[in-house]
Enzyme design. Structure first.
Site, PDB file in Angstrom:
ATOM      1  N   PRO A   1      33.283  35.678  28.200  1.00 55.53           N
ATOM      2  CA  PRO A   1      32.965  37.060  28.214  1.00 55.53           C
ATOM      3  C   PRO A   1      32.688  37.793  29.776  1.00 55.53           C
ATOM      4  O   PRO A   1      32.658  36.741  30.597  1.00 55.53           O
ATOM      5  CB  PRO A   1      31.575  37.168  27.509  1.00 55.53           C
ATOM      6  CG  PRO A   1      30.995  35.754  27.509  1.00 55.53           C
ATOM      7  CD  PRO A   1      32.191  34.946  27.574  1.00 55.53           C
ATOM      8  N   ASP A   2      33.282  39.007  29.932  1.00 54.04           N
ATOM      9  CA  ASP A   2      32.971  39.226  31.299  1.00 54.04           C
ATOM     10  C   ASP A   2      31.611  39.933  31.408  1.00 54.04           C
ATOM     11  O   ASP A   2      31.366  41.148  30.792  1.00 54.04           O
ATOM     12  CB  ASP A   2      34.025  40.082  31.802  1.00 54.04           C
ATOM     13  CG  ASP A   2      33.948  40.553  33.248  1.00 54.04           C
ATOM     14  OD1 ASP A   2      33.076  41.134  33.636  1.00 54.04           O
ATOM     15  OD2 ASP A   2      34.983  40.491  33.915  1.00 54.04           O
ATOM     16  N   ILE A   3      30.689  39.210  31.951  1.00 57.05           N
ATOM     17  CA  ILE A   3      29.309  39.465  31.986  1.00 57.05           C
ATOM     18  C   ILE A   3      28.968  40.920  32.471  1.00 57.05           C
ATOM     19  O   ILE A   3      28.276  41.776  32.046  1.00 57.05           O
ATOM     20  CB  ILE A   3      28.373  38.591  32.505  1.00 57.05           C
ATOM     21  CG1 ILE A   3      28.811  37.007  32.157  1.00 57.05           C
ATOM     22  CG2 ILE A   3      27.003  38.865  32.540  1.00 57.05           C
ATOM     23  CD1 ILE A   3      27.983  35.905  33.069  1.00 57.05           C
TER      24      ILE A   3
ATOM     25  N   LYS B   1      38.482  45.963  41.615  1.00 56.43           N
ATOM     26  CA  LYS B   1      37.478  45.296  40.622  1.00 56.43           C
ATOM     27  C   LYS B   1      36.264  46.196  40.484  1.00 56.43           C
ATOM     28  O   LYS B   1      35.648  46.400  39.510  1.00 56.43           O
ATOM     29  CB  LYS B   1      37.051  44.223  41.166  1.00 56.43           C
ATOM     30  CG  LYS B   1      37.770  42.816  40.683  1.00 56.43           C
ATOM     31  CD  LYS B   1      37.182  41.775  41.279  1.00 56.43           C
ATOM     32  CE  LYS B   1      38.257  40.585  41.342  1.00 56.43           C
ATOM     33  NZ  LYS B   1      37.955  39.395  41.928  1.00 56.43           N
TER      34      LYS B   1
ATOM     35  N   ASN C   1      33.525  25.551  39.537  1.00 53.68           N
ATOM     36  CA  ASN C   1      34.074  25.965  40.872  1.00 53.68           C
ATOM     37  C   ASN C   1      33.274  25.502  41.807  1.00 53.68           C
ATOM     38  O   ASN C   1      32.177  25.013  41.621  1.00 53.68           O
ATOM     39  CB  ASN C   1      34.268  27.412  40.759  1.00 53.68           C
ATOM     40  CG  ASN C   1      33.172  28.292  40.392  1.00 53.68           C
ATOM     41  OD1 ASN C   1      32.177  28.088  41.160  1.00 53.68           O
ATOM     42  ND2 ASN C   1      33.150  28.850  39.125  1.00 53.68           N
TER      43      ASN C   1
ATOM     44  N   LYS D   1      32.821  11.608  23.882  1.00 57.41           N
ATOM     45  CA  LYS D   1      33.966  11.508  25.313  1.00 57.41           C
ATOM     46  C   LYS D   1      35.250  11.195  24.963  1.00 57.41           C
ATOM     47  O   LYS D   1      35.456  10.395  23.698  1.00 57.41           O
ATOM     48  CB  LYS D   1      33.275  10.180  25.875  1.00 57.41           C
ATOM     49  CG  LYS D   1      34.336  10.068  27.617  1.00 57.41           C
ATOM     50  CD  LYS D   1      33.769   8.908  28.088  1.00 57.41           C
ATOM     51  CE  LYS D   1      34.835   8.702  29.150  1.00 57.41           C
ATOM     52  NZ  LYS D   1      34.863   7.434  29.863  1.00 57.41           N
TER      53      LYS D   1
ATOM     54  N   PHE E   1      30.290  40.808  43.018  1.00 57.82           N
ATOM     55  CA  PHE E   1      30.863  40.107  44.151  1.00 57.82           C
ATOM     56  C   PHE E   1      32.208  39.991  43.783  1.00 57.82           C
ATOM     57  O   PHE E   1      32.672  39.892  42.757  1.00 57.82           O
ATOM     58  CB  PHE E   1      30.325  38.974  44.469  1.00 57.82           C
ATOM     59  CG  PHE E   1      29.162  38.747  45.363  1.00 57.82           C
ATOM     60  CD1 PHE E   1      27.832  39.508  44.854  1.00 57.82           C
ATOM     61  CD2 PHE E   1      28.965  38.552  46.675  1.00 57.82           C
ATOM     62  CE1 PHE E   1      26.797  39.719  45.537  1.00 57.82           C
ATOM     63  CE2 PHE E   1      27.932  38.728  47.325  1.00 57.82           C
ATOM     64  CZ  PHE E   1      26.685  39.213  46.909  1.00 57.82           C
TER      65      PHE E   1
HETATM   66  N1  CTP Z   1      32.025  38.243  36.594  1.00 60.24           N
HETATM   67  C1  CTP Z   1      31.416  38.307  35.267  1.00 60.24           C
HETATM   68  N2  CTP Z   1      31.965  37.694  34.257  1.00 60.24           N
HETATM   69  C2  CTP Z   1      32.908  37.121  34.436  1.00 60.24           C
HETATM   70  C3  CTP Z   1      33.610  36.867  35.341  1.00 60.24           C
HETATM   71  C4  CTP Z   1      33.094  37.587  36.505  1.00 60.24           C
HETATM   72  O1  CTP Z   1      30.098  38.845  35.472  1.00 60.24           O
HETATM   73  N3  CTP Z   1      33.296  36.449  33.291  1.00 60.24           N
HETATM   74  C5  CTP Z   1      31.348  38.961  37.823  1.00 60.24           C
HETATM   75  C6  CTP Z   1      31.117  37.966  39.066  1.00 60.24           C
HETATM   76  O2  CTP Z   1      29.812  37.527  38.898  1.00 60.24           O
HETATM   77  C7  CTP Z   1      31.394  38.990  40.188  1.00 60.24           C
HETATM   78  C8  CTP Z   1      32.468  39.900  39.612  1.00 60.24           C
HETATM   79  O3  CTP Z   1      32.550  39.849  38.076  1.00 60.24           O
HETATM   80  O4  CTP Z   1      30.359  39.562  40.387  1.00 60.24           O
HETATM   81  C9  CTP Z   1      33.781  39.794  40.009  1.00 60.24           C
HETATM   82  O5  CTP Z   1      34.026  38.029  39.872  1.00 60.24           O
HETATM   83  P1  CTP Z   1      35.615  37.596  40.300  1.00 60.24           P
HETATM   84  O6  CTP Z   1      35.348  36.100  40.070  1.00 60.24           O
HETATM   85  O7  CTP Z   1      35.726  37.855  41.671  1.00 60.24           O
HETATM   86  O8  CTP Z   1      36.436  38.370  39.390  1.00 60.24           O
HETATM   87  P2  CTP Z   1      37.451  38.401  37.990  1.00 60.24           P
HETATM   88  O9  CTP Z   1      36.962  39.255  37.131  1.00 60.24           O
HETATM   89  O10 CTP Z   1      37.374  36.762  37.470  1.00 60.24           O
HETATM   90  O11 CTP Z   1      38.759  38.420  38.427  1.00 60.24           O
HETATM   91  P3  CTP Z   1      39.711  37.285  39.387  1.00 60.24           P
HETATM   92  O12 CTP Z   1      39.496  36.199  38.742  1.00 60.24           O
HETATM   93  O13 CTP Z   1      41.124  38.127  38.792  1.00 60.24           O
HETATM   94  O14 CTP Z   1      39.763  37.670  40.766  1.00 60.24           O
END
Ligand code: CTP
Length: 407
Positions: free
Chosen positions: A314-316, A346, A206, A287, A332
Protein backbone atom coordinates in the site's frame (compact mmCIF):
# COMPACT_ATOMS: atom_id res chain seq x y z
CA UNK A 1 16.95 29.50 25.50
CA UNK A 2 20.16 30.61 27.30
CA UNK A 3 23.24 29.19 25.61
CA UNK A 4 24.60 27.85 28.91
CA UNK A 5 25.75 24.33 29.73
CA UNK A 6 26.63 22.91 33.11
CA UNK A 7 29.43 20.43 32.40
CA UNK A 8 29.87 17.80 35.10
CA UNK A 9 33.19 15.94 35.14
CA UNK A 10 33.55 12.73 37.16
CA UNK A 11 36.50 10.48 38.01
CA UNK A 12 37.18 8.62 34.78
CA UNK A 13 40.43 8.76 32.84
CA UNK A 14 38.31 10.24 30.04
CA UNK A 15 38.22 13.45 32.13
CA UNK A 16 41.09 14.63 29.94
CA UNK A 17 38.71 14.53 26.93
CA UNK A 18 36.33 16.81 28.85
CA UNK A 19 39.00 19.56 28.50
CA UNK A 20 38.56 19.43 24.71
CA UNK A 21 34.79 19.22 25.14
CA UNK A 22 34.85 22.36 27.31
CA UNK A 23 37.03 24.17 24.76
CA UNK A 24 34.77 23.24 21.82
CA UNK A 25 31.60 24.28 23.67
CA UNK A 26 33.16 27.65 24.58
CA UNK A 27 34.27 28.09 20.95
CA UNK A 28 30.62 27.70 19.88
CA UNK A 29 29.76 30.68 22.10
CA UNK A 30 28.24 28.48 24.81
CA UNK A 31 28.84 29.56 28.42
CA UNK A 32 30.26 26.57 30.28
CA UNK A 33 30.12 26.12 34.05
CA UNK A 34 32.24 23.19 35.18
CA UNK A 35 31.25 21.04 38.18
CA UNK A 36 33.86 18.45 39.22
CA UNK A 37 33.79 15.56 41.65
CA UNK A 38 36.71 15.00 44.03
CA UNK A 39 37.81 11.95 42.01
CA UNK A 40 37.83 13.99 38.77
CA UNK A 41 40.24 16.46 40.46
CA UNK A 42 42.70 13.57 41.01
CA UNK A 43 42.86 13.14 37.22
CA UNK A 44 42.70 16.70 35.83
CA UNK A 45 43.37 19.88 37.79
CA UNK A 46 40.49 22.37 38.15
CA UNK A 47 42.86 25.13 36.98
CA UNK A 48 42.83 23.60 33.47
CA UNK A 49 39.04 23.79 33.32
CA UNK A 50 39.07 27.28 34.87
CA UNK A 51 41.17 28.63 32.03
CA UNK A 52 39.27 26.72 29.31
CA UNK A 53 35.83 27.83 30.56
CA UNK A 54 36.92 31.26 31.78
CA UNK A 55 34.99 30.72 35.02
CA UNK A 56 35.70 29.38 38.50
CA UNK A 57 35.11 25.63 38.75
CA UNK A 58 32.39 24.44 41.17
CA UNK A 59 33.91 21.81 43.44
CA UNK A 60 32.46 21.72 46.91
CA UNK A 61 28.97 21.89 48.40
CA UNK A 62 30.23 24.12 51.21
CA UNK A 63 32.83 26.24 49.42
CA UNK A 64 33.18 29.94 50.35
CA UNK A 65 32.33 32.44 49.01
CA UNK A 66 29.33 30.93 47.35
CA UNK A 67 25.61 31.40 46.81
CA UNK A 68 23.30 30.69 49.76
CA UNK A 69 22.49 27.17 48.53
CA UNK A 70 25.22 26.38 46.07
CA UNK A 71 23.78 23.27 44.34
CA UNK A 72 20.31 24.81 43.89
CA UNK A 73 21.80 27.96 42.34
CA UNK A 74 23.91 25.82 40.04
CA UNK A 75 20.95 23.62 39.07
CA UNK A 76 18.96 26.70 38.04
CA UNK A 77 21.83 28.33 36.19
CA UNK A 78 21.64 26.45 32.84
CA UNK A 79 19.02 24.67 30.69
CA UNK A 80 21.37 21.77 29.88
CA UNK A 81 23.47 19.67 32.28
CA UNK A 82 25.92 17.35 30.55
CA UNK A 83 27.90 14.90 32.68
CA UNK A 84 30.88 13.79 30.59
CA UNK A 85 32.57 11.57 31.45
CA UNK A 86 30.01 9.94 33.72
CA UNK A 87 31.44 6.95 35.61
CA UNK A 88 29.43 3.78 36.29
CA UNK A 89 29.42 4.83 39.96
CA UNK A 90 27.77 8.17 39.17
CA UNK A 91 25.31 6.50 36.72
CA UNK A 92 24.19 4.20 39.54
CA UNK A 93 24.02 7.06 42.04
CA UNK A 94 21.92 9.22 39.70
CA UNK A 95 19.49 6.34 39.09
CA UNK A 96 19.07 5.81 42.85
CA UNK A 97 18.76 9.55 43.58
CA UNK A 98 21.89 9.56 45.75
CA UNK A 99 23.07 13.12 46.39
CA UNK A 100 26.29 13.11 48.41
CA UNK A 101 28.50 15.71 46.71
CA UNK A 102 28.11 18.92 44.70
CA UNK A 103 27.68 17.18 41.32
CA UNK A 104 25.06 14.66 42.44
CA UNK A 105 23.09 17.16 44.58
CA UNK A 106 23.04 19.54 41.61
CA UNK A 107 21.83 16.71 39.32
CA UNK A 108 19.03 15.80 41.74
CA UNK A 109 17.88 19.44 41.89
CA UNK A 110 18.20 19.95 38.11
CA UNK A 111 14.98 20.16 36.08
CA UNK A 112 16.38 20.89 32.59
CA UNK A 113 17.79 18.50 29.98
CA UNK A 114 20.25 16.08 31.55
CA UNK A 115 22.69 14.32 29.21
CA UNK A 116 25.16 11.73 30.46
CA UNK A 117 28.08 10.33 28.49
CA UNK A 118 29.06 7.07 30.12
CA UNK A 119 32.75 6.16 30.40
CA UNK A 120 33.66 2.98 32.27
CA UNK A 121 35.42 -0.34 32.12
CA UNK A 122 33.43 -2.60 29.75
CA UNK A 123 32.44 -5.01 32.52
CA UNK A 124 31.38 -2.16 34.82
CA UNK A 125 29.32 -0.68 31.98
CA UNK A 126 27.72 -4.01 31.04
CA UNK A 127 27.03 -5.06 34.64
CA UNK A 128 23.33 -5.57 35.28
CA UNK A 129 23.35 -2.85 37.98
CA UNK A 130 24.65 -0.22 35.55
CA UNK A 131 22.38 -1.34 32.71
CA UNK A 132 19.33 -1.24 34.99
CA UNK A 133 20.32 2.27 36.10
CA UNK A 134 20.69 3.40 32.48
CA UNK A 135 17.23 2.10 31.62
CA UNK A 136 15.79 3.86 34.69
CA UNK A 137 17.44 7.14 33.74
CA UNK A 138 16.25 6.87 30.12
CA UNK A 139 12.71 6.21 31.29
CA UNK A 140 12.93 9.49 33.24
CA UNK A 141 13.90 11.36 30.07
CA UNK A 142 17.66 11.52 30.69
CA UNK A 143 19.62 11.33 27.45
CA UNK A 144 22.19 8.58 27.90
CA UNK A 145 24.94 8.67 25.28
CA UNK A 146 26.17 5.11 24.87
CA UNK A 147 29.95 4.70 25.07
CA UNK A 148 32.03 3.83 22.02
CA UNK A 149 33.70 0.41 21.82
CA UNK A 150 37.43 -0.08 21.58
CA UNK A 151 40.57 -0.39 23.68
CA UNK A 152 40.01 1.00 27.17
CA UNK A 153 42.47 2.71 29.52
CA UNK A 154 42.65 -0.46 31.66
CA UNK A 155 43.79 -2.51 28.62
CA UNK A 156 40.44 -4.32 28.19
CA UNK A 157 38.53 -4.04 24.93
CA UNK A 158 34.79 -3.42 24.69
CA UNK A 159 32.18 -0.71 25.19
CA UNK A 160 33.23 1.99 27.66
CA UNK A 161 35.01 4.81 25.84
CA UNK A 162 33.43 8.24 26.23
CA UNK A 163 32.00 9.39 22.87
CA UNK A 164 34.22 11.89 21.05
CA UNK A 165 33.88 15.56 22.13
CA UNK A 166 32.50 16.64 18.70
CA UNK A 167 29.63 14.17 19.10
CA UNK A 168 28.91 15.51 22.59
CA UNK A 169 29.02 19.12 21.38
CA UNK A 170 26.40 18.27 18.72
CA UNK A 171 24.20 16.68 21.42
CA UNK A 172 24.55 19.76 23.66
CA UNK A 173 23.74 22.12 20.79
CA UNK A 174 20.67 20.02 19.95
CA UNK A 175 19.49 20.09 23.57
CA UNK A 176 19.88 23.87 23.71
CA UNK A 177 17.37 24.32 20.88
CA UNK A 178 13.80 24.98 21.90
CA UNK A 179 10.77 26.64 20.42
CA UNK A 180 7.00 26.60 20.79
CA UNK A 181 6.37 26.48 17.04
CA UNK A 182 4.49 23.16 17.30
CA UNK A 183 3.10 23.52 20.81
CA UNK A 184 -0.12 21.54 21.18
CA UNK A 185 0.26 19.91 17.73
CA UNK A 186 0.14 16.15 17.24
CA UNK A 187 2.79 14.98 14.80
CA UNK A 188 3.29 11.50 13.36
CA UNK A 189 6.70 10.67 11.88
CA UNK A 190 7.50 7.51 9.90
CA UNK A 191 11.16 6.49 9.83
CA UNK A 192 13.60 3.88 8.60
CA UNK A 193 13.21 1.11 6.05
CA UNK A 194 10.60 -1.62 5.93
CA UNK A 195 11.52 -5.28 5.63
CA UNK A 196 9.58 -7.65 3.41
CA UNK A 197 10.16 -11.30 4.24
CA UNK A 198 10.85 -14.06 1.71
CA UNK A 199 11.16 -16.56 4.54
CA UNK A 200 12.23 -16.47 8.23
CA UNK A 201 15.85 -15.58 7.34
CA UNK A 202 15.73 -13.57 4.09
CA UNK A 203 14.09 -10.27 3.29
CA UNK A 204 13.84 -7.39 0.81
CA UNK A 205 14.74 -3.97 2.21
CA UNK A 206 16.71 -0.77 1.51
CA UNK A 207 19.56 1.36 2.87
CA UNK A 208 17.54 3.82 5.00
CA UNK A 209 19.16 4.24 8.45
CA UNK A 210 16.20 6.04 10.05
CA UNK A 211 18.42 8.95 11.15
CA UNK A 212 16.38 11.63 9.34
CA UNK A 213 13.07 10.41 10.77
CA UNK A 214 14.48 10.12 14.31
CA UNK A 215 15.93 13.65 14.03
CA UNK A 216 12.47 14.89 12.95
CA UNK A 217 10.85 13.22 15.95
CA UNK A 218 13.39 14.83 18.34
CA UNK A 219 13.06 18.25 16.72
CA UNK A 220 9.23 18.12 16.80
CA UNK A 221 9.35 17.24 20.51
CA UNK A 222 11.65 20.18 21.20
CA UNK A 223 9.18 22.44 19.38
CA UNK A 224 6.46 21.38 21.82
CA UNK A 225 4.61 18.74 19.75
CA UNK A 226 3.23 15.43 20.93
CA UNK A 227 4.92 12.91 18.66
CA UNK A 228 4.22 9.38 17.44
CA UNK A 229 7.22 7.74 15.78
CA UNK A 230 6.39 4.75 13.58
CA UNK A 231 9.72 3.15 12.85
CA UNK A 232 10.90 0.30 10.69
CA UNK A 233 13.92 -1.76 11.86
CA UNK A 234 16.94 0.48 12.51
CA UNK A 235 20.14 0.25 14.54
CA UNK A 236 19.25 3.48 16.38
CA UNK A 237 18.36 3.52 20.08
CA UNK A 238 14.62 4.09 20.50
CA UNK A 239 14.18 7.65 21.75
CA UNK A 240 12.48 8.05 25.13
CA UNK A 241 10.48 11.15 26.04
CA UNK A 242 7.32 11.89 27.95
CA UNK A 243 5.46 13.25 24.92
CA UNK A 244 6.68 10.51 22.54
CA UNK A 245 5.03 7.23 21.52
CA UNK A 246 7.16 4.79 19.58
CA UNK A 247 5.67 2.01 17.42
CA UNK A 248 8.23 -0.46 16.08
CA UNK A 249 7.11 -2.19 12.90
CA UNK A 250 8.75 -4.45 10.32
CA UNK A 251 6.81 -4.56 7.06
CA UNK A 252 5.15 -1.87 4.91
CA UNK A 253 1.73 -3.30 5.77
CA UNK A 254 2.49 -3.07 9.52
CA UNK A 255 3.76 0.48 9.03
CA UNK A 256 0.62 1.35 7.07
CA UNK A 257 -1.70 0.07 9.81
CA UNK A 258 0.24 1.80 12.63
CA UNK A 259 0.47 5.10 10.73
CA UNK A 260 -3.18 5.19 9.69
CA UNK A 261 -4.16 4.48 13.28
CA UNK A 262 -1.87 7.19 14.74
CA UNK A 263 -2.95 9.69 12.06
CA UNK A 264 -6.61 9.63 13.18
CA UNK A 265 -5.78 12.10 15.96
CA UNK A 266 -2.88 13.88 14.24
CA UNK A 267 -2.45 17.36 12.78
CA UNK A 268 0.72 16.66 10.78
CA UNK A 269 2.24 13.49 9.28
CA UNK A 270 5.83 13.47 8.07
CA UNK A 271 6.62 10.39 6.02
CA UNK A 272 10.40 10.05 6.19
CA UNK A 273 10.32 6.23 5.96
CA UNK A 274 11.70 4.48 2.89
CA UNK A 275 8.79 2.11 2.41
CA UNK A 276 9.39 -0.94 0.23
CA UNK A 277 7.09 -0.51 -2.75
CA UNK A 278 6.80 -4.28 -3.30
CA UNK A 279 6.90 -7.46 -1.21
CA UNK A 280 7.33 -11.11 -2.14
CA UNK A 281 3.93 -12.47 -3.21
CA UNK A 282 4.50 -15.55 -1.08
CA UNK A 283 6.32 -15.59 2.26
CA UNK A 284 7.49 -19.07 3.22
CA UNK A 285 7.05 -20.02 6.88
CA UNK A 286 10.13 -22.21 6.70
CA UNK A 287 13.56 -21.44 5.24
CA UNK A 288 13.60 -21.81 1.47
CA UNK A 289 16.22 -24.46 0.64
CA UNK A 290 18.74 -23.88 -2.11
CA UNK A 291 18.13 -27.27 -3.73
CA UNK A 292 14.36 -26.60 -3.91
CA UNK A 293 14.94 -23.16 -5.45
CA UNK A 294 17.46 -24.59 -7.89
CA UNK A 295 14.84 -27.10 -9.10
CA UNK A 296 12.61 -24.13 -10.04
CA UNK A 297 15.43 -22.32 -11.81
CA UNK A 298 16.04 -21.98 -15.51
CA UNK A 299 19.27 -21.49 -17.42
CA UNK A 300 19.75 -18.09 -19.09
CA UNK A 301 22.97 -17.00 -20.76
CA UNK A 302 24.96 -19.54 -18.75
CA UNK A 303 23.49 -18.54 -15.38
CA UNK A 304 21.00 -20.25 -13.07
CA UNK A 305 18.06 -17.85 -12.76
CA UNK A 306 15.06 -17.99 -10.46
CA UNK A 307 12.08 -15.66 -10.84
CA UNK A 308 10.46 -14.13 -7.77
CA UNK A 309 6.97 -12.66 -7.89
CA UNK A 310 6.47 -9.35 -6.06
CA UNK A 311 3.19 -7.63 -5.24
CA UNK A 312 2.62 -3.93 -4.59
CA UNK A 313 2.52 -2.63 -1.02
CA UNK A 314 0.00 0.00 0.00
CA UNK A 315 1.12 3.58 -0.59
CA UNK A 316 0.80 4.83 2.99
CA UNK A 317 0.90 8.54 2.34
CA UNK A 318 -1.66 8.36 -0.50
CA UNK A 319 -3.99 6.38 1.75
CA UNK A 320 -3.58 9.05 4.45
CA UNK A 321 -4.65 11.74 2.00
CA UNK A 322 -7.73 9.72 1.08
CA UNK A 323 -8.54 9.27 4.76
CA UNK A 324 -8.06 12.87 5.86
CA UNK A 325 -8.15 15.84 3.50
CA UNK A 326 -7.37 18.24 6.35
CA UNK A 327 -4.13 16.52 7.40
CA UNK A 328 -0.89 18.39 6.76
CA UNK A 329 1.16 15.84 4.84
CA UNK A 330 4.93 16.02 4.29
CA UNK A 331 6.62 13.42 2.10
CA UNK A 332 10.22 12.71 1.21
CA UNK A 333 11.43 12.03 -2.29
CA UNK A 334 14.58 9.97 -2.37
CA UNK A 335 15.86 10.42 -5.91
CA UNK A 336 19.02 9.67 -7.86
CA UNK A 337 18.26 11.78 -10.93
CA UNK A 338 16.13 14.84 -11.89
CA UNK A 339 15.67 15.25 -8.15
CA UNK A 340 13.50 18.39 -8.04
CA UNK A 341 11.33 17.49 -11.06
CA UNK A 342 10.61 13.99 -9.80
CA UNK A 343 9.83 15.39 -6.36
CA UNK A 344 7.40 17.97 -7.78
CA UNK A 345 5.52 15.21 -9.62
CA UNK A 346 5.32 13.16 -6.41
CA UNK A 347 3.97 16.19 -4.50
CA UNK A 348 1.05 16.37 -6.91
CA UNK A 349 0.53 12.64 -7.44
CA UNK A 350 0.31 11.93 -3.70
CA UNK A 351 -1.65 15.10 -2.75
CA UNK A 352 1.05 16.38 -0.36
CA UNK A 353 1.46 19.83 1.18
CA UNK A 354 5.27 19.61 1.17
CA UNK A 355 7.82 17.28 -0.33
CA UNK A 356 11.43 17.12 0.78
CA UNK A 357 13.66 16.24 -2.15
CA UNK A 358 17.03 14.67 -1.49
CA UNK A 359 19.66 13.21 -3.74
CA UNK A 360 20.44 9.73 -2.46
CA UNK A 361 23.10 9.14 -5.09
CA UNK A 362 25.50 11.37 -3.10
CA UNK A 363 27.48 9.57 -0.41
CA UNK A 364 28.09 12.66 1.77
CA UNK A 365 24.37 13.22 2.44
CA UNK A 366 21.15 11.21 2.65
CA UNK A 367 20.97 7.46 3.34
CA UNK A 368 23.11 6.44 6.31
CA UNK A 369 25.13 9.66 6.60
CA UNK A 370 25.00 12.19 9.45
CA UNK A 371 24.18 15.14 7.18
CA UNK A 372 21.53 16.01 4.65
CA UNK A 373 20.93 18.70 2.06
CA UNK A 374 17.41 19.08 0.75
CA UNK A 375 14.99 21.16 -1.25
CA UNK A 376 11.58 21.64 0.39
CA UNK A 377 8.92 22.02 -2.29
CA UNK A 378 5.30 23.09 -1.77
CA UNK A 379 2.54 24.29 -4.07
CA UNK A 380 3.69 27.86 -3.51
CA UNK A 381 7.44 27.63 -3.98
CA UNK A 382 10.62 25.98 -2.79
CA UNK A 383 13.31 26.48 -0.14
CA UNK A 384 16.78 24.98 -0.21
CA UNK A 385 18.27 23.83 3.09
CA UNK A 386 22.06 23.80 2.79
CA UNK A 387 24.11 20.80 3.88
CA UNK A 388 23.88 20.46 7.67
CA UNK A 389 23.24 17.85 10.36
CA UNK A 390 20.00 15.88 10.02
CA UNK A 391 18.75 17.53 13.23
CA UNK A 392 19.39 21.00 11.76
CA UNK A 393 17.61 20.02 8.51
CA UNK A 394 14.71 18.64 10.58
CA UNK A 395 14.53 21.87 12.58
CA UNK A 396 14.47 24.09 9.50
CA UNK A 397 11.89 21.86 7.78
CA UNK A 398 9.58 21.93 10.81
CA UNK A 399 9.91 25.72 11.03
CA UNK A 400 8.72 25.94 7.40
CA UNK A 401 5.86 23.53 8.08
CA UNK A 402 4.81 25.33 11.29
CA UNK A 403 4.84 28.72 9.55
CA UNK A 404 2.83 27.51 6.54
CA UNK A 405 -0.69 28.63 5.79
CA UNK A 406 -1.99 25.06 5.98
CA UNK A 407 -0.64 24.38 9.50
N1 CTP B 1 5.67 6.25 0.64
C1 CTP B 1 4.59 5.70 1.28
N2 CTP B 1 4.21 4.43 0.98
C2 CTP B 1 4.86 3.71 0.04
C3 CTP B 1 5.98 4.27 -0.63
C4 CTP B 1 6.36 5.55 -0.30
O1 CTP B 1 3.99 6.35 2.13
N3 CTP B 1 4.47 2.49 -0.23
C5 CTP B 1 6.06 7.64 0.97
C6 CTP B 1 7.46 7.77 1.51
O2 CTP B 1 7.49 7.66 2.92
C7 CTP B 1 7.85 9.16 1.03
C8 CTP B 1 7.08 9.32 -0.27
O3 CTP B 1 6.03 8.38 -0.22
O4 CTP B 1 7.42 10.16 1.91
C9 CTP B 1 7.89 9.10 -1.50
O5 CTP B 1 8.60 7.87 -1.42
P1 CTP B 1 9.50 7.35 -2.63
O6 CTP B 1 10.01 6.00 -2.32
O7 CTP B 1 10.48 8.43 -2.99
O8 CTP B 1 8.40 7.34 -3.78
P2 CTP B 1 7.68 6.21 -4.55
O9 CTP B 1 6.21 6.51 -4.57
O10 CTP B 1 8.08 4.87 -4.05
O11 CTP B 1 8.20 6.47 -6.04
P3 CTP B 1 9.53 5.95 -6.81
O12 CTP B 1 9.93 4.65 -6.17
O13 CTP B 1 9.05 5.81 -8.20
O14 CTP B 1 10.55 7.04 -6.68
Amino acid sequence: MDRKVLLGVTGSIAAYKACELCRLLAKKGIEVQIVMTGHACELVGPATFRSLSGRPVALDLFEEPSAAVHHIELAKSAPVFMIAPCTADVVNKLAAGVADDLLTTTALAFTGRLIIAVAANAQMYLDEATQTSIRKLEARGVMVMAPDSGELACGDTGPGRMPEPVVLVAAAEEALRSSEALKGRRVVVTAGPTREDFDPVRYLSNRSSGKMGYALARAALQMGAKVTLVTGPTALPAPVAEKLDVHEVISARDMCAATLDAAREADIVIAAAAVADFRPRITSETKLKKYALTELAEQKEGETVITVELVANPDIISQLRELREDLLLVGFAAETQDVDDNARQKLQRKGLDFIVANDVSRTDIGFGSEDNEVCVISGSGQTRIAKSSKFEVAWRLLELVAASRVC
